[in-house]
Design a protein around this motif. Structure first.
Motif, PDB file in Angstrom:
ATOM      1  N   THR A 219       0.840  -1.195   0.000  1.00  0.00           N
ATOM      2  CA  THR A 219       0.000   0.000   0.000  1.00  0.00           C
ATOM      3  C   THR A 219       0.879   1.251   0.000  1.00  0.00           C
ATOM      4  O   THR A 219       2.088   1.175   0.271  1.00  0.00           O
ATOM      5  CB  THR A 219      -0.889   0.023   1.248  1.00  0.00           C
ATOM      6  N   PRO A 220       0.307   2.435  -0.274  1.00  0.00           N
ATOM      7  CA  PRO A 220       1.106   3.667  -0.211  1.00  0.00           C
ATOM      8  C   PRO A 220       1.758   3.870   1.154  1.00  0.00           C
ATOM      9  O   PRO A 220       2.914   4.317   1.233  1.00  0.00           O
ATOM     10  CB  PRO A 220       0.074   4.759  -0.510  1.00  0.00           C
ATOM     11  N   GLU A 221       1.053   3.549   2.220  1.00  0.00           N
ATOM     12  CA  GLU A 221       1.617   3.705   3.560  1.00  0.00           C
ATOM     13  C   GLU A 221       2.792   2.755   3.765  1.00  0.00           C
ATOM     14  O   GLU A 221       3.831   3.145   4.328  1.00  0.00           O
ATOM     15  CB  GLU A 221       0.542   3.455   4.617  1.00  0.00           C
ATOM     16  N   GLN A 222       2.642   1.519   3.318  1.00  0.00           N
ATOM     17  CA  GLN A 222       3.733   0.548   3.447  1.00  0.00           C
ATOM     18  C   GLN A 222       4.932   0.944   2.586  1.00  0.00           C
ATOM     19  O   GLN A 222       6.076   0.805   3.006  1.00  0.00           O
ATOM     20  CB  GLN A 222       3.229  -0.849   3.050  1.00  0.00           C
ATOM     21  N   MET A 223       4.651   1.469   1.387  1.00  0.00           N
ATOM     22  CA  MET A 223       5.746   1.893   0.512  1.00  0.00           C
ATOM     23  C   MET A 223       6.516   3.053   1.136  1.00  0.00           C
ATOM     24  O   MET A 223       7.759   3.122   1.030  1.00  0.00           O
ATOM     25  CB  MET A 223       5.208   2.286  -0.862  1.00  0.00           C
ATOM     26  N   ALA A 224       5.814   3.960   1.800  1.00  0.00           N
ATOM     27  CA  ALA A 224       6.496   5.072   2.465  1.00  0.00           C
ATOM     28  C   ALA A 224       7.457   4.555   3.524  1.00  0.00           C
ATOM     29  O   ALA A 224       8.580   5.062   3.678  1.00  0.00           O
ATOM     30  CB  ALA A 224       5.475   6.021   3.084  1.00  0.00           C
TER      31      ALA A 224
END
Length: 476
Positions: A219-224
């Motif tokens: 997810t975007p949060e995990q990628m961050a």
């Protein structure tokens, strides 16, 4: 790059440019589409014809003579077709006289007499490419091939060279030639066969492999979080990713920003181009040499990363199977996870995404380093298995103990007509001596197996009609 390393690299390039051996190396296209530009010839089998497909053969000792009526009924179906095909999980050999060595943690063991036993069960062709193929090294691969040749079972997926491992095994029948192309994406280190390549470097026996690049979707949060960690631990050899990078390599893994709308897959797989293209080439060449082509693969990969309990196939299998049909395959048999997956009819060709098990009566042997690691407190002696379980503390997953025998029927003109599905039950009906043998399922068990397969196949637009404890897919 230092001046020394730059000079060495230039020297290698220069030597490669003038080496006669390298100049003679045949170069394959790494574009799979190159082998799909022209339509494959249609199947030319003489009908009526029936092809029987079974799942993984995981047995260590002969079973064909066991006198159990439901088991013998299953064998009657196998013997009743014109050709029967399965996956020989692991190799077969005479251990007391074997001159090779074991490799890896856990060696699937099959007695040499299994070659004749498979023949007695009605098996005509087998794939030899799977994650247990090289448990006994390249010597085991060669010995298994010799034993199968001795009883007339055609095999594919292994060989003395990569070219031999990729090449189809061909069985001549009164109704036409049947070709079997086999490969594996799940395999042990150094399992892949190799051709002789550079000057003085010999070929290596092994199996046909399709190498994959595994990508974790996040997810975007995990990628961050991944970007932040990769940046924090960056070095000259592992530079920090760009702030908007959608693919990040970190800790030996590849992370990719997942699409906003998708199937819920957590893992994507990318096929190595040369392997991918070479397999399609092998299928096309098999079709040119035979009247009917079957493609099999042993692939434990899944969209979730969980093995053996994922009815949905991984993304790359959808693409590969369709392309294999376009290249000339008439039947596709998926395997690896010891559980059934759905069935698709693609351009009139049966695509069985997961055949599951046909037999589960295997013995796995282990080397000293393995048992000492697993049971250090017991001096390397495994505990006695519990009733219905295993010595490792787990049990056999219920889905491993159910499967199907699939029979693809061709009409008098040699055209695909239907697929018959016979559910099999490997529980033994409470008799431990029969546990692991394929017995024709009855009653509620047969209905549950076929209903589950019906549900998983509906995702591909396939309709399975269930009647009298059997399944039926009408093709034409």
């Amino acid at each position: 790059m230092t001046k020394l390393s730059r000079r060495l690299a230039l020297g290698l390039l220069a030597s490669a440019a003038v080496s006669p051996a390298l100049a003679q190396i045949p170069r394959l296209s790494n574009e799979p589409e190159d082998y799909l530009k022209t339509p494959a010839k249609p199947a030319s089998i003489k009908g009526p014809f029936s092809l029987v497909a079974i799942g993984d053969l995981l047995n260590s000792r002969p079973t064909a003579d066991i006198q159990d009526a439901p088991f013998q009924k299953a064998l009657e179906i196998v013997r009743g077709g014109d050709v029967a095909i399965g996956n020989r999980e692991g190799v077969i050999l005479d251990l007391p006289t074997f001159k090779g060595q074991p490799y890896g943690h856990g060696q699937m063991y099959g007695e040499a007499s299994l070659a004749g036993d498979m023949k007695a069960m009605g098996v005509d062709m087998v794939s030899m490419a799977n994650n247990h193929s090289t448990d006994w090294g390249w010597e085991g691969v060669i010995e298994a091939g010799r034993l199968l040749d001795g009883v007339g079972i055609v095999h594919s997926g292994s060989g003395l060279t990569l070219a031999e491992a990729r090449k189809a095994g061909i069985l001549a029948t009164p109704k036409g030639k049947i070709a079997l192309v086999s490969t594996a994406t799940t395999f042990k280190d150094n399992a892949g066969a190799n051709d002789a390549w550079d000057e003085g470097v010999p070929a290596r026996p092994g199996i046909s492999t399709l190498r994959l690049r595994k990508v974790k979707l996040v997810t975007p949060e995990q990628m961050a979080t991944v970007r932040a960690l990769a940046t924090e631990r960056a070095s000259p050899l592992s530079p920090a990713p760009k702030p908007d990078a959608r693919d990040v390599s970190f800790g030996g893994e590849i992370y990719r920003l997942a699409p906003t709308s998708g199937s819920g897959s957590r893992i994507a797989y990318e096929m190595e181009l040369h392997d991918h293209a070479a397999l399609l080439k092998a299928v096309r060449e098999a079709k040119d040499a035979a009247d009917l082509v079957v493609f099999t693969i042993h692939a434990h990969e899944s969209p979730t990363g969980l093995d053996d309990d994922t009815p949905a196939p991984p993304d790359f299998l959808l693409k590969l199977f369709h392309q294999c049909v376009d290249a000339g395959a008439d039947v596709i048999l998926g395997g690896g996870p010891h559980a059934l997956r759905g069935i698709e009819i693609y351009k009139g060709k049966p695509v069985l995404y997961g055949m599951g098990l046909f037999m589960l009566k295997a013995q796995i042997k282990a080397m000293q380093e393995t048992v000492l690691r697993m049971w250090p407190d017991l001096d390397g002696h495994p505990p006695k298995p519990q009733e219905g379980g295993s010595s490792s503390g787990g049990g056999t997953p219920p889905r491993w103990l159910e499967g199907v025998i699939a029979v693809v029927d061709y009409d008098a003109k040699g055209r695909e007509k239907q697929v018959r599905l016979y559910p099999i039950d490997l529980t033994g009906g409470g008799d431990r001596a029969l546990r692991g043998l394929p017995r024709i399922a009855q009653g509620e068990t047969a209905t549950r197996i076929l209903t589950d397969l019906q549900r998983d196949s509906a995702a591909f637009g396939t309709k399975i009609v269930i009647q009298d404890g059997q399944g039926m897919i009408r093709i034409r």
